[in-house]
Design a protein around this motif. Structure first.
Motif, PDB file in Angstrom:
ATOM      1  N   ARG A  34       4.989 -27.538  -1.487  1.00 33.49           N
ATOM      2  CA  ARG A  34       5.852 -27.205  -2.629  1.00 33.49           C
ATOM      3  C   ARG A  34       5.002 -26.875  -3.842  1.00 33.49           C
ATOM      4  O   ARG A  34       5.487 -26.893  -4.969  1.00 33.49           O
ATOM      5  CB  ARG A  34       6.742 -28.414  -2.982  1.00 33.49           C
ATOM      6  N   ASN A  35       3.718 -26.600  -3.623  1.00 38.55           N
ATOM      7  CA  ASN A  35       2.725 -26.586  -4.705  1.00 38.55           C
ATOM      8  C   ASN A  35       1.912 -25.304  -4.754  1.00 38.55           C
ATOM      9  O   ASN A  35       0.711 -25.327  -4.969  1.00 38.55           O
ATOM     10  CB  ASN A  35       1.786 -27.785  -4.541  1.00 38.55           C
ATOM     11  N   ASN A  36       2.554 -24.162  -4.522  1.00 39.06           N
ATOM     12  CA  ASN A  36       1.866 -22.869  -4.615  1.00 39.06           C
ATOM     13  C   ASN A  36       0.674 -22.751  -3.659  1.00 39.06           C
ATOM     14  O   ASN A  36      -0.370 -22.193  -4.018  1.00 39.06           O
ATOM     15  CB  ASN A  36       1.418 -22.601  -6.053  1.00 39.06           C
ATOM     16  N   ALA A  37       0.846 -23.296  -2.458  1.00 34.84           N
ATOM     17  CA  ALA A  37      -0.169 -23.220  -1.382  1.00 34.84           C
ATOM     18  C   ALA A  37      -1.441 -23.984  -1.718  1.00 34.84           C
ATOM     19  O   ALA A  37      -2.457 -23.830  -1.039  1.00 34.84           O
ATOM     20  CB  ALA A  37      -0.497 -21.773  -1.020  1.00 34.84           C
ATOM     21  N   ASN A  38      -1.392 -24.823  -2.750  1.00 37.82           N
ATOM     22  CA  ASN A  38      -2.584 -25.563  -3.157  1.00 37.82           C
ATOM     23  C   ASN A  38      -3.029 -26.527  -2.072  1.00 37.82           C
ATOM     24  O   ASN A  38      -4.189 -26.530  -1.653  1.00 37.82           O
ATOM     25  CB  ASN A  38      -2.279 -26.328  -4.459  1.00 37.82           C
ATOM     26  N   GLN A  57      -3.521 -17.457  -9.919  1.00 42.15           N
ATOM     27  CA  GLN A  57      -3.518 -16.015 -10.165  1.00 42.15           C
ATOM     28  C   GLN A  57      -3.285 -15.215  -8.883  1.00 42.15           C
ATOM     29  O   GLN A  57      -3.034 -14.011  -8.942  1.00 42.15           O
ATOM     30  CB  GLN A  57      -4.838 -15.579 -10.810  1.00 42.15           C
ATOM     31  N   ASN A  58      -3.351 -15.869  -7.738  1.00 38.78           N
ATOM     32  CA  ASN A  58      -3.121 -15.161  -6.477  1.00 38.78           C
ATOM     33  C   ASN A  58      -1.642 -14.963  -6.163  1.00 38.78           C
ATOM     34  O   ASN A  58      -1.306 -14.222  -5.239  1.00 38.78           O
ATOM     35  CB  ASN A  58      -3.775 -15.935  -5.323  1.00 38.78           C
ATOM     36  N   LEU A  59      -0.781 -15.615  -6.920  1.00 43.67           N
ATOM     37  CA  LEU A  59       0.642 -15.605  -6.631  1.00 43.67           C
ATOM     38  C   LEU A  59       1.424 -14.772  -7.633  1.00 43.67           C
ATOM     39  O   LEU A  59       1.057 -14.686  -8.807  1.00 43.67           O
ATOM     40  CB  LEU A  59       1.199 -17.036  -6.628  1.00 43.67           C
ATOM     41  N   GLY A  60       2.510 -14.186  -7.165  1.00 38.93           N
ATOM     42  CA  GLY A  60       3.424 -13.480  -8.038  1.00 38.93           C
ATOM     43  C   GLY A  60       4.449 -14.441  -8.617  1.00 38.93           C
ATOM     44  O   GLY A  60       4.458 -15.632  -8.301  1.00 38.93           O
ATOM     45  N   PRO A  61       5.350 -13.936  -9.470  1.00 40.93           N
ATOM     46  CA  PRO A  61       6.371 -14.787 -10.082  1.00 40.93           C
ATOM     47  C   PRO A  61       7.288 -15.472  -9.071  1.00 40.93           C
ATOM     48  O   PRO A  61       7.878 -16.512  -9.378  1.00 40.93           O
ATOM     49  CB  PRO A  61       7.165 -13.806 -10.960  1.00 40.93           C
ATOM     50  N   ASP A  62       7.391 -14.914  -7.873  1.00 34.81           N
ATOM     51  CA  ASP A  62       8.262 -15.496  -6.853  1.00 34.81           C
ATOM     52  C   ASP A  62       7.569 -16.577  -6.029  1.00 34.81           C
ATOM     53  O   ASP A  62       8.160 -17.129  -5.093  1.00 34.81           O
ATOM     54  CB  ASP A  62       8.799 -14.403  -5.920  1.00 34.81           C
ATOM     55  N   PHE A  91       2.217 -14.827  -2.299  1.00 34.66           N
ATOM     56  CA  PHE A  91       0.939 -14.168  -2.582  1.00 34.66           C
ATOM     57  C   PHE A  91       1.191 -12.718  -2.972  1.00 34.66           C
ATOM     58  O   PHE A  91       2.092 -12.061  -2.450  1.00 34.66           O
ATOM     59  CB  PHE A  91       0.013 -14.243  -1.366  1.00 34.66           C
ATOM     60  N   LYS A  92       0.381 -12.233  -3.885  1.00 36.82           N
ATOM     61  CA  LYS A  92       0.481 -10.842  -4.313  1.00 36.82           C
ATOM     62  C   LYS A  92       0.154  -9.923  -3.132  1.00 36.82           C
ATOM     63  O   LYS A  92      -0.509 -10.340  -2.178  1.00 36.82           O
ATOM     64  CB  LYS A  92      -0.498 -10.583  -5.467  1.00 36.82           C
ATOM     65  N   PRO A  93       0.577  -8.666  -3.204  1.00 40.52           N
ATOM     66  CA  PRO A  93       0.240  -7.721  -2.128  1.00 40.52           C
ATOM     67  C   PRO A  93      -1.271  -7.593  -1.939  1.00 40.52           C
ATOM     68  O   PRO A  93      -2.044  -7.743  -2.896  1.00 40.52           O
ATOM     69  CB  PRO A  93       0.854  -6.402  -2.612  1.00 40.52           C
ATOM     70  N   ALA A  94      -1.673  -7.292  -0.723  1.00 39.49           N
ATOM     71  CA  ALA A  94      -3.098  -7.212  -0.395  1.00 39.49           C
ATOM     72  C   ALA A  94      -3.851  -6.244  -1.304  1.00 39.49           C
ATOM     73  O   ALA A  94      -4.958  -6.554  -1.765  1.00 39.49           O
ATOM     74  CB  ALA A  94      -3.269  -6.805   1.069  1.00 39.49           C
ATOM     75  N   PRO A 142      -6.831 -21.502  -1.914  1.00 37.75           N
ATOM     76  CA  PRO A 142      -6.005 -20.306  -2.117  1.00 37.75           C
ATOM     77  C   PRO A 142      -6.818 -19.059  -2.462  1.00 37.75           C
ATOM     78  O   PRO A 142      -6.421 -17.946  -2.104  1.00 37.75           O
ATOM     79  CB  PRO A 142      -5.071 -20.716  -3.266  1.00 37.75           C
ATOM     80  N   ASN A 143      -7.961 -19.225  -3.123  1.00 41.24           N
ATOM     81  CA  ASN A 143      -8.832 -18.075  -3.366  1.00 41.24           C
ATOM     82  C   ASN A 143      -9.473 -17.584  -2.070  1.00 41.24           C
ATOM     83  O   ASN A 143      -9.623 -16.384  -1.851  1.00 41.24           O
ATOM     84  CB  ASN A 143      -9.918 -18.432  -4.383  1.00 41.24           C
ATOM     85  N   VAL A 144      -9.873 -18.527  -1.205  1.00 39.54           N
ATOM     86  CA  VAL A 144     -10.417 -18.150   0.105  1.00 39.54           C
ATOM     87  C   VAL A 144      -9.373 -17.350   0.880  1.00 39.54           C
ATOM     88  O   VAL A 144      -9.657 -16.269   1.428  1.00 39.54           O
ATOM     89  CB  VAL A 144     -10.827 -19.400   0.917  1.00 39.54           C
ATOM     90  N   LEU A 145      -8.160 -17.885   0.925  1.00 44.88           N
ATOM     91  CA  LEU A 145      -7.074 -17.241   1.646  1.00 44.88           C
ATOM     92  C   LEU A 145      -6.743 -15.882   1.044  1.00 44.88           C
ATOM     93  O   LEU A 145      -6.553 -14.890   1.779  1.00 44.88           O
ATOM     94  CB  LEU A 145      -5.843 -18.154   1.631  1.00 44.88           C
ATOM     95  N   ALA A 146      -6.699 -15.804  -0.277  1.00 41.63           N
ATOM     96  CA  ALA A 146      -6.365 -14.539  -0.945  1.00 41.63           C
ATOM     97  C   ALA A 146      -7.382 -13.453  -0.629  1.00 41.63           C
ATOM     98  O   ALA A 146      -7.019 -12.283  -0.431  1.00 41.63           O
ATOM     99  CB  ALA A 146      -6.258 -14.753  -2.446  1.00 41.63           C
TER     100      ALA A 146
END
Length: 295
Positions: A109-113, A219-224, A227-230, A261-265
């Motif tokens: 529930r934590n932005n993929a943290n 910063q990797n996530l959008g408002p929803d 994750f942002k588009p590739a 999340p940066n690794v994943l992004a």
């Protein structure tokens, strides 16, 4: 096989297919460590296993006769959330019934943290088939996905077998040796104020490892919350790196959790796997002889 992200619709189809699958709820709260498990008990995806950051995804260590707490000698990293050895992690996976042929899906529930930690650890254990649920539990519920508060039945113990390390774990010695070298680029995922050393709520020293770049994991996530588009992630990381070789990137944060999340992004963006310094700032700053940068 899903190896980076899985959407809500893809997960529903996977569930319906009957393919070997285990879902993990990794919700957590650093300031209230009991909160994540309580949230899980109140509502989780049916069948999900709870993966506690402190007790399952970190080395629990031992208590010395003087009452101090120390990681096991075989812990894979230091810092506030030391990585357990791969062997101890495999024992935990086996204890919850996770098997090598299963697809793993992780969420929080934590932005993929926090689920990012388990995503990375499974790769490190040699298991490629693991993906984060894009948007987390919030996206699942928004799409009408069912949740339950019932206690999940225990699973039969499996015999998870470790494979080759599919993601690289960087050590403090390697990071220190690479300072100032073109072959290493450090990316710090902490909030800007912590990176600059203006505040430090968790560790004894404020600042950052010299030369590190700053990209807060959110910063990797959008408002929803997805994750942002590739293509957008690629553009942003290219702008951050400014020509530096992405193969030399080493990610870190405070204790090796929110760096993932940066690794994943970066993998979503099409870069190859990059390294994680799991000990991160909390391990680095415990030795006063190591350099510190502020500002």
């Amino acid at each position: 096989m899903y190896t980076t992200l899985i959407s809500v619709d893809e997960l529903k189809r996977l569930q319906a297919s009957g393919a070997p699958l285990m879902i993990f709820d990794c919700s957590f709260d650093l300031m209230n460590p009991a909160a994540g498990e309580e949230q899980y008990r109140q509502a989780h995806i049916p069948g999900a296993v709870y993966a506690n950051l402190d007790t399952a995804l970190s080395d629990q260590g031992v208590v010395a006769p003087d009452g101090t707490h120390h990681p096991h000698p075989d812990a894979a990293s230091g810092g506030r959330h030391p990585l357990p050895s791969r062997e101890r992690f495999a024992m935990w996976l086996s204890s919850v019934g996770f098997a090598n042929e299963m697809q793993a899906v992780v969420y929080d529930r934590n932005n993929a943290n926090y689920c990012g930690r388990l995503w990375w650890m499974l790769k490190w254990a040699g298991h490629e088939a693991v993906a984060a649920l894009d948007g987390g539990l919030q996206a699942w519920q928004a799409a009408g996905g069912a949740v339950t508060d019932r206690e999940e039945p225990s699973h039969f113990q499996s015999n998870f077998k470790l494979g080759p390390e599919l993601r690289r774990l960087a050590t403090t010695r390697e990071v220190q040796a690479g300072l100032g070298q073109a072959t290493q680029t450090l990316i710090d995922a902490r909030a800007p104020a912590r990176y600059r050393g203006e505040t430090e709520p968790l560790d004894p020293v404020a600042g950052h490892i010299p030369g590190a770049l700053n990209r807060p994991f959110g910063q990797n996530l959008g408002p929803d919350g997805r994750f942002k588009p590739a293509a957008q992630l690629r553009e942003e990381f290219d702008g951050l790196l400014r020509g530096r070789d992405p193969r030399g990137v080493v990610h870190h944060c405070g204790s090796g959790v929110s760096a993932v999340p940066n690794v994943l992004a970066m993998e979503i963006a099409g870069y190859g796997p990059t390294a994680l310094y799991a000990g991160s700032w909390s391990e680095w700053c415990r030795d006063a002889s190591r350099p510190v940068e502020r500002g």
